[in-house]
Design a protein around this motif. Structure first.
Motif, PDB file in Angstrom:
ATOM      1  N   GLY A 102       4.684  12.659   2.651  1.00  0.00           N
ATOM      2  CA  GLY A 102       4.514  11.260   2.357  1.00  0.00           C
ATOM      3  C   GLY A 102       5.160  10.937   0.876  1.00  0.00           C
ATOM      4  O   GLY A 102       5.514   9.827   0.593  1.00  0.00           O
ATOM      5  N   GLY A 103       5.666  12.102   0.053  1.00  0.00           N
ATOM      6  CA  GLY A 103       6.093  11.797  -0.913  1.00  0.00           C
ATOM      7  C   GLY A 103       7.603  12.424  -1.340  1.00  0.00           C
ATOM      8  O   GLY A 103       8.152  12.214  -2.236  1.00  0.00           O
ATOM      9  N   LEU A 125       2.488  11.551 -14.439  1.00  0.00           N
ATOM     10  CA  LEU A 125       1.323  11.481 -13.495  1.00  0.00           C
ATOM     11  C   LEU A 125       1.510  10.441 -12.689  1.00  0.00           C
ATOM     12  O   LEU A 125       2.567   9.389 -12.621  1.00  0.00           O
ATOM     13  CB  LEU A 125       0.153  10.661 -14.362  1.00  0.00           C
ATOM     14  CG  LEU A 125      -1.055  10.385 -13.462  1.00  0.00           C
ATOM     15  CD1 LEU A 125      -1.895  11.537 -12.984  1.00  0.00           C
ATOM     16  CD2 LEU A 125      -2.076   9.453 -14.212  1.00  0.00           C
ATOM     17  N   ASP A 129      -0.667   3.792  -6.540  1.00  0.00           N
ATOM     18  CA  ASP A 129      -0.351   3.435  -5.287  1.00  0.00           C
ATOM     19  C   ASP A 129       0.194   4.542  -4.499  1.00  0.00           C
ATOM     20  O   ASP A 129      -0.165   4.837  -3.203  1.00  0.00           O
ATOM     21  CB  ASP A 129       0.465   2.189  -5.170  1.00  0.00           C
ATOM     22  CG  ASP A 129       1.856   2.393  -5.985  1.00  0.00           C
ATOM     23  OD1 ASP A 129       1.710   3.233  -6.830  1.00  0.00           O
ATOM     24  OD2 ASP A 129       2.622   1.434  -5.931  1.00  0.00           O
ATOM     25  N   MET A 130       1.110   5.322  -5.356  1.00  0.00           N
ATOM     26  CA  MET A 130       1.744   6.543  -4.675  1.00  0.00           C
ATOM     27  C   MET A 130       0.661   7.627  -4.409  1.00  0.00           C
ATOM     28  O   MET A 130       0.783   8.306  -3.160  1.00  0.00           O
ATOM     29  CB  MET A 130       2.812   7.123  -5.444  1.00  0.00           C
ATOM     30  CG  MET A 130       3.723   8.047  -4.790  1.00  0.00           C
ATOM     31  SD  MET A 130       4.705   7.218  -3.303  1.00  0.00           S
ATOM     32  CE  MET A 130       5.156   8.515  -2.397  1.00  0.00           C
ATOM     33  N   ILE A 132      -2.337   7.227  -3.465  1.00  0.00           N
ATOM     34  CA  ILE A 132      -3.118   6.589  -1.919  1.00  0.00           C
ATOM     35  C   ILE A 132      -2.038   7.141  -0.764  1.00  0.00           C
ATOM     36  O   ILE A 132      -2.506   7.615   0.189  1.00  0.00           O
ATOM     37  CB  ILE A 132      -3.420   5.231  -2.206  1.00  0.00           C
ATOM     38  CG1 ILE A 132      -4.199   5.108  -3.302  1.00  0.00           C
ATOM     39  CG2 ILE A 132      -3.822   4.780  -0.683  1.00  0.00           C
ATOM     40  CD1 ILE A 132      -4.598   3.558  -3.636  1.00  0.00           C
ATOM     41  N   VAL A 133      -0.746   6.928  -1.052  1.00  0.00           N
ATOM     42  CA  VAL A 133       0.074   6.808   0.161  1.00  0.00           C
ATOM     43  C   VAL A 133       0.222   8.616   0.279  1.00  0.00           C
ATOM     44  O   VAL A 133       0.103   9.033   1.402  1.00  0.00           O
ATOM     45  CB  VAL A 133       1.641   6.621  -0.334  1.00  0.00           C
ATOM     46  CG1 VAL A 133       2.577   7.203   0.718  1.00  0.00           C
ATOM     47  CG2 VAL A 133       1.653   4.983  -0.266  1.00  0.00           C
ATOM     48  N   ARG A 136      -2.978   9.502   1.962  1.00  0.00           N
ATOM     49  CA  ARG A 136      -3.294   8.922   3.732  1.00  0.00           C
ATOM     50  C   ARG A 136      -2.245   9.845   4.447  1.00  0.00           C
ATOM     51  O   ARG A 136      -2.411  10.215   5.607  1.00  0.00           O
ATOM     52  CB  ARG A 136      -2.503   7.568   3.450  1.00  0.00           C
ATOM     53  CG  ARG A 136      -3.732   6.421   2.893  1.00  0.00           C
ATOM     54  CD  ARG A 136      -3.262   5.136   2.944  1.00  0.00           C
ATOM     55  NE  ARG A 136      -3.766   4.657   4.369  1.00  0.00           N
ATOM     56  CZ  ARG A 136      -3.963   3.383   4.520  1.00  0.00           C
ATOM     57  NH1 ARG A 136      -3.779   2.521   3.655  1.00  0.00           N
ATOM     58  NH2 ARG A 136      -4.448   2.912   5.850  1.00  0.00           N
ATOM     59  N   ALA A 137      -1.091  10.445   3.689  1.00  0.00           N
ATOM     60  CA  ALA A 137      -0.035  11.091   4.641  1.00  0.00           C
ATOM     61  C   ALA A 137      -0.566  12.504   5.036  1.00  0.00           C
ATOM     62  O   ALA A 137      -0.345  13.044   5.882  1.00  0.00           O
ATOM     63  CB  ALA A 137       1.270  11.148   3.779  1.00  0.00           C
ATOM     64  N   LEU A 154      -7.497   0.203  -7.077  1.00  0.00           N
ATOM     65  CA  LEU A 154      -6.228  -0.546  -6.953  1.00  0.00           C
ATOM     66  C   LEU A 154      -6.148  -1.943  -6.892  1.00  0.00           C
ATOM     67  O   LEU A 154      -5.707  -2.803  -7.472  1.00  0.00           O
ATOM     68  CB  LEU A 154      -5.214   0.065  -5.841  1.00  0.00           C
ATOM     69  CG  LEU A 154      -3.821  -0.443  -5.667  1.00  0.00           C
ATOM     70  CD1 LEU A 154      -3.058  -0.153  -6.683  1.00  0.00           C
ATOM     71  CD2 LEU A 154      -3.160   0.099  -4.350  1.00  0.00           C
TER      72      LEU A 154
END
Lengths: 163, 78
Positions: A102-103, A125, A129-130, A132-133, A136-137, A154
């Motif tokens: 995801g990143g 850091l 929002d990232m 959370i992504v 989730r991924a 958030l």
């Protein structure tokens, strides 16, 4: 249980380029969930791999949950031939990720991070929002309550700052 | 044990390809939100990052101190 101050100090004083993700990132963003290990995404440049090898050289890095006695040597060659490492060290558990679901890698994640001062040190850091992504991924059921809480943080931030 | 494992490129970029976003509505997460004590979160949000870091350090020291006592007793966590 990881001594976060020592772990980050080892990476920081060694000049390693890294971004803190995972549970520590969640806690620094305000999560009430606690964590016992440190997850970081590290840069895969040749120079950074050299620094990472040196930074952990004296910290008894070994593969977590691996049988004792494997011919595992923490050096540049090992890092270059590998990618993601779940380690035990003399300061606790440390997950070093060259890529994260995801990143992407350090370079793609860097614009989605910001510099902070915590544990008496300055480091990158991952943005909330990232984070959370990334959670989730990863698709792990155990993360669901944590993701729900991070989303709540958030939403509160968006309400109060509009950012 | 996990080391030296290549991430599936499809999974690696899942966030971008599947349009995963932080705010995306998920009914499952909404159910979990009902059980979260956001008073703890709101207290944390009033702290600085350095204070949150110190709080985490204190929590891990607490765990470190008491975990051997729990693991050495007949108490089972699972």
């Amino acid at each position: 249980v990881t001594d976060f101050e020592r772990a980050l100090a080892a990476l920081g004083s060694g000049g390693v380029d890294f971004i803190v993700i995972g549970g520590v990132a969640g806690a620094l963003h305000g999560s009430a969930f606690t964590t016992v290990d440190l997850d970081v995404v590290y840069s895969r440049t040749g120079e950074n791999i050299r620094r990472l090898a040196a930074a952990l050289h004296d910290h008894q890095a070994y593969l977590r949950n691996a049988p004792e006695g494997l011919p595992f040597v923490w050096d540049e060659r090992t890092i270059r031939n590998g990618l993601n490492f779940t380690l035990t060290t003399d300061f606790g558990d440390l997950d070093l990720l060259g890529e994260v679901a995801g990143g992407g890698n350090y370079q793609t994640l860097l614009p989605r991070s910001h510099e902070v001062i915590g544990f008496g040190l300055r480091f990158h850091l991952v943005d909330l929002d990232m984070l959370i992504v990334l959670k989730r991924a990863a698709g792990r059921p155990k993360d669901l309550p944590i993701i729900a809480e991070l989303q709540g943080i958030l939403e509160r931030r968006l309400k109060t700052t509009g950012l | 044990m996990e080391a030296s494992r290549e991430i599936d490129p499809a999974k690696r970029d899942a966030g971008q390809e599947e349009g995963l976003s932080a705010e995306a509505f998920d009914p499952v997460l909404e159910v979990f939100k009902r059980d979260i004590d956001f008073t703890l979160v709101e207290r944390n949000l009033r702290l600085t990052i350095e204070e949150r870091a110190q709080q985490l350090v204190n929590a891990t020291r607490f765990i470190d101190k008491f975990r051997p006592l729990v693991s050495g007793s007949s108490f089972k966590t699972r």
